[in-house]
Design an enzyme around this catalytic site. Structure first.
Site, PDB file in Angstrom:
ATOM      1  N   HIS A  97      31.733  32.824  35.236  1.00  0.00           N
ATOM      2  CA  HIS A  97      31.924  34.101  34.551  1.00  0.00           C
ATOM      3  C   HIS A  97      30.976  35.126  35.167  1.00  0.00           C
ATOM      4  O   HIS A  97      29.851  34.791  35.554  1.00  0.00           O
ATOM      5  CB  HIS A  97      31.658  33.966  33.045  1.00  0.00           C
ATOM      6  CG  HIS A  97      32.042  35.214  32.315  1.00  0.00           C
ATOM      7  ND1 HIS A  97      31.215  36.308  32.243  1.00  0.00           N
ATOM      8  CD2 HIS A  97      33.186  35.558  31.670  1.00  0.00           C
ATOM      9  CE1 HIS A  97      31.841  37.268  31.574  1.00  0.00           C
ATOM     10  NE2 HIS A  97      33.031  36.834  31.214  1.00  0.00           N
ATOM     11  N   GLU A 169      39.308  37.912  37.054  1.00  0.00           N
ATOM     12  CA  GLU A 169      38.598  38.793  36.121  1.00  0.00           C
ATOM     13  C   GLU A 169      37.829  39.826  36.944  1.00  0.00           C
ATOM     14  O   GLU A 169      36.671  39.582  37.309  1.00  0.00           O
ATOM     15  CB  GLU A 169      37.609  37.989  35.276  1.00  0.00           C
ATOM     16  CG  GLU A 169      38.232  36.962  34.361  1.00  0.00           C
ATOM     17  CD  GLU A 169      37.453  36.857  33.043  1.00  0.00           C
ATOM     18  OE1 GLU A 169      38.097  36.948  32.006  1.00  0.00           O
ATOM     19  OE2 GLU A 169      36.222  36.718  33.068  1.00  0.00           O
TER      20      GLU A 169
HETATM   21  C1  PEP Z   1      35.352  38.319  29.584  1.00  0.00           C
HETATM   22  O1  PEP Z   1      34.178  38.517  29.313  1.00  0.00           O
HETATM   23  O2  PEP Z   1      35.710  37.363  30.318  1.00  0.00           O
HETATM   24  C2  PEP Z   1      36.358  39.225  29.060  1.00  0.00           C
HETATM   25  C3  PEP Z   1      37.586  39.113  29.500  1.00  0.00           C
HETATM   26  O3  PEP Z   1      35.914  40.092  28.127  1.00  0.00           O
HETATM   27  P1  PEP Z   1      36.709  41.367  27.551  1.00  0.00           P
HETATM   28  O4  PEP Z   1      38.101  40.924  27.240  1.00  0.00           O
HETATM   29  O5  PEP Z   1      35.946  41.767  26.353  1.00  0.00           O
HETATM   30  O6  PEP Z   1      36.692  42.409  28.642  1.00  0.00           O
END
Ligand code: PEP
Length: 268
Positions: A97, A169
């Protein structure tokens, strides 16, 4: 067809008592849906895992850890190992992450070791990948993604790659005001699938799930999960209430039905 995913990581939120309340609500909503076509999981903080294991037991909602160490045991104060997660009832573990990379100095070389250990222990690693805002501005997004995914999976035989879940992400979209645009997500997911195809072959590319995370909400999630190469939604803030996660699950269930209908039409 790849099974779609609805998942949430709780970060350092939702203690044991709240986990039980969250699970109680979510279970009743999930029981009203046919969720057999999708995978659902929550990633609570470590101390909430026993409560989550109990509360989500015998439901379609699996649990996982938010991180783990690359060794099984030893002098690693403050760490948790893959066998410990398995013993706590976990089926998944989130790795890489952006907050782990940014605040705890983790590197993809380290992630490679964690992926290997997680898989040997029978956990599904959810490997986060994503470019920073600077890398995006420099037009390096796909190059960065290639480096991250190839390093994370180095040493894994091709047939094990589809047992991982890749979570695209973009680092600039996490905890942000808006998600990446559907066009941008589509391009990155396509690039990731091409990287898999080039380096691991067509079969691996076709069978490996690539999910999207970064400011997904029940409002913007529909357009993202509808994209061909997007195999799930990985949600933070919008799923920290069971109501919010239930709405995300509903979106994914509907998308799974649509994608199945499209595939069936294409093959008949
Ligand atoms: C994350 O931290 O992986 C995430 C997707 O958070 P958010 O949806 O709050 O952006």
């Amino acid at each position: 067809m790849r099974k779609l995913v609805a998942a949430t990581g709780w970060k350092m939120n939702i203690g044991s008592a709240e986990t039980v309340r969250y699970a109680g609500f979510l279970k009743s909503r999930v029981a009203q849906l046919d969720v057999s076509a999708i995978d659902i999981f929550v990633l609570p903080p470590f101390t909430s895992l026993p409560a989550a294991a109990g509360a989500f037991g015998n439901t379609p909602v699996a649990i996982g850890g938010q991180n783990m160490h690359w060794e099984d045991s030893g002098g690693w104060t403050g760490e948790i190992s893959a066998p410990m997660l398995v013993e706590a009832g976990c089926r998944y573990v989130e790795l890489a992450h952006s907050e782990r990379l940014q605040h705890f100095g983790e590197t993809y070389e380290l992630i490679r070791r964690k992926v290997d250990r997680a898989m040997s222990a029978g956990l599904t690693p959810v490997i986060c990948l994503g470019e920073t805002a600077q890398e995006k501005a420099a037009g390096r997004s796909d190059e960065v993604l290639a480096e991250q995914v190839l390093t994370s999976l180095a040493g894994q035989p091709d047939n094990r790659v589809p047992d991982t879940i890749l979570a695209y992400e973009p680092r600039w979209a996490i905890g942000a005001a808006e998600a990446a645009s559907p066009d941008y997500v589509a391009a990155r997911h396509k690039a990731l699938r091409n990287i898999l195809r080039q380096h691991r072959g067509r079969d691996v590319a076709e069978h490996t799930r690539i999910i999207y995370g970064g400011s997904v909400t029940p409002e913007n999630g529909h357009d993202i999960i509808g994209l061909d190469d997007v195999d799930g939604l990985f949600v933070g803030r919008a799923a920290w209430t069971p109501e919010g996660f239930a709405r995300i699950i509903e979106l994914v269930v509907k998308a799974a039905a649509k994608k199945l209908a499209r595939t069936t039409a294409a093959t008949t």
